[in-house]
Design a protein around this motif. Structure first.
Motif, mmCIF file in Angstrom:
data_model
loop_
_atom_site.group_PDB
_atom_site.id
_atom_site.type_symbol
_atom_site.label_atom_id
_atom_site.label_comp_id
_atom_site.label_asym_id
_atom_site.label_seq_id
_atom_site.Cartn_x
_atom_site.Cartn_y
_atom_site.Cartn_z
ATOM 1 N N ASN A 48 0.834 -1.189 0.000
ATOM 2 C CA ASN A 48 0.000 0.000 0.000
ATOM 3 C C ASN A 48 0.880 1.253 0.000
ATOM 4 O O ASN A 48 1.846 1.342 0.754
ATOM 5 N N ARG A 49 0.536 2.228 -0.841
ATOM 6 C CA ARG A 49 1.413 3.392 -1.010
ATOM 7 C C ARG A 49 1.629 4.161 0.289
ATOM 8 O O ARG A 49 2.757 4.514 0.637
ATOM 9 N N LYS A 50 0.548 4.445 1.007
ATOM 10 C CA LYS A 50 0.688 5.219 2.241
ATOM 11 C C LYS A 50 1.501 4.451 3.275
ATOM 12 O O LYS A 50 2.313 5.039 4.005
ATOM 13 N N PHE A 51 1.287 3.132 3.318
ATOM 14 C CA PHE A 51 2.052 2.327 4.271
ATOM 15 C C PHE A 51 3.540 2.359 3.934
ATOM 16 O O PHE A 51 4.400 2.471 4.814
ATOM 17 N N MET A 52 3.861 2.271 2.649
ATOM 18 C CA MET A 52 5.257 2.301 2.230
ATOM 19 C C MET A 52 5.901 3.647 2.534
ATOM 20 O O MET A 52 7.079 3.721 2.898
#
Length: 359
Positions: A48-52
């Motif tokens: 997930n982009r935000k998690f990364m």
């Protein structure tokens, strides 16, 4: 402590988790479309982009207690790989091997491939310019994290790369790190930097020069096999055992001493089934029979061929300690029932959890 270690720890452990899950899906003959959905849902959550974005921010490692939900097999596999890295920088190649394999799992999903590729680019951007000293600090931080973990893993014991005390057998032979020479020669220089003398010595190993450096680019031959799927049919085992180690392993294999893992595994089984302890049976209450073989025929054949000195008494699991635990046991056993009822109005997350429960 290095504040750049967490992304490498997460991505490598995540890769090991997917190897294990893929192996179990194949071993249990889960239909291909359902297996792909399971893997795709997990990978989409991982990347997930935000998690990364949060993951790649400089930060200290989480404690082992906070990561307790991770499987012991995953952590020991990564510890083994970090220990065997020829150079500290090769930790990045181990990570690339995991991401290469993850891309293989999702090659039919362009959206997920794009997420993984973005993580690849972040790795190259963040770690590509780090010095050898910074990679050494990252490797040391990882090894400190794994320092007190000595969990025995059957696949490592079988391959004789782990001793019965949970410690790994490190190689004394094999390829030397890229950019270094095979040991055996001492060069002596004067204060002008001129070589004035050479001396040879016996190193006691069987070293060879590394064929080439692994690729740190987006695509390419990583050369290093650490971090690849050890559960595949033709899995590589990167270890070169000395003669003494082979002799010791052979003696261990031929020993008729009881398997030290057996009691621990039964205790673990008892804990899973309601926090019970292994005890001698008391009273006339009947127990249940646990067959650890695939079929009754296998068990009977093993009993016929088993040496007399290896015959043990039956271990009974006492499951009647109190009413509360009996109710808990009944509840847990009830969850093992398999029904074919259709799932109505289930969310995607519920469907994933249900599929995982059926494995």
């Amino acid at each position: 402590m290095s504040v750049r270690t967490l992304p490498l720890l997460f991505l490598n452990l995540g890769g090991e988790m997917l190897y294990i899950l893929d192996q179990r899906l194949r071993a249990q003959n889960i239909p291909g479309d359902k297996a792909h959905r399971v893997l795709n849902d997990i990978i989409s959550t991982m990347f997930n982009r935000k998690f990364m974005e949060e993951l790649f921010k400089p930060q200290e490692l989480y404690s082992k207690k906070a990561l307790r939900t991770l499987y012991d097999l995953m952590t020991m596999a990564l510890k083994y790989q970090v220990l065997l890295c020829p150079r500290p920088k090769d930790v990045l190649l181990v990570t690339f091997n995991h991401l290469d394999a993850i891309k293989g799992f999702i090659q039919d999903s362009p959206t997920l491939l794009q997420l993984v590729d973005e993580t690849f680019r972040q790795l190259i951007e963040v770690y590509g310019g780090l010095s050898a000293g910074e990679f050494q600090l990252i490797r040391q931080t990882l090894l400190t994290f794994f320092q007190d973990l000595h969990i025995r893993v059957s696949i490592f014991l079988k391959d004789r790369v782990q001793n019965s005390n949970g410690r790994f057998v490190l190689p004394v032979s094999g390829p030397v790190p890229w950019g270094t020479e095979v040991p055996g020669l001492i060069r002596i220089f004067n204060n002008k930097g001129e070589e004035v003398k050479r001396a040879e010595f016996q190193h006691g190993g069987n070293y060879v020069t590394a064929p080439k450096e692994g690729s740190f680019e987006f695509y390419g031959d990583r050369v290093l096999k650490l971090g690849t799927n050890m559960y595949s049919v033709n899995r590589p085992v990167e270890t070169h055992m000395s003669g003494a180690s082979k002799s010791l392993a052979s003696q261990t294999q031929q020993s008729i001493a009881p398997n030290p893992l057996a009691k621990e595994e039964l205790n673990f089984l008892a804990r899973l089934m309601g926090g019970m302890e292994i005890k001698k049976p008391s009273g006339p209450e009947p127990g249940f029979r646990l067959n650890l073989f695939t079929t009754d025929e296998e068990e009977e054949q093993a009993a016929l061929t088993r040496p007399e000195e290896l015959s043990y008494e039956v271990v009974n699991i006492q499951a009647t300690q109190d009413q509360q635990r009996n109710k808990e046991l009944a509840r847990i056993m009830g969850e093992f029932e398999i029904t074919d009822q259709p799932r109505l109005n289930a969310s995607k997350g519920d469907d994933l959890l249900a599929m995982m429960d059926e494995l």
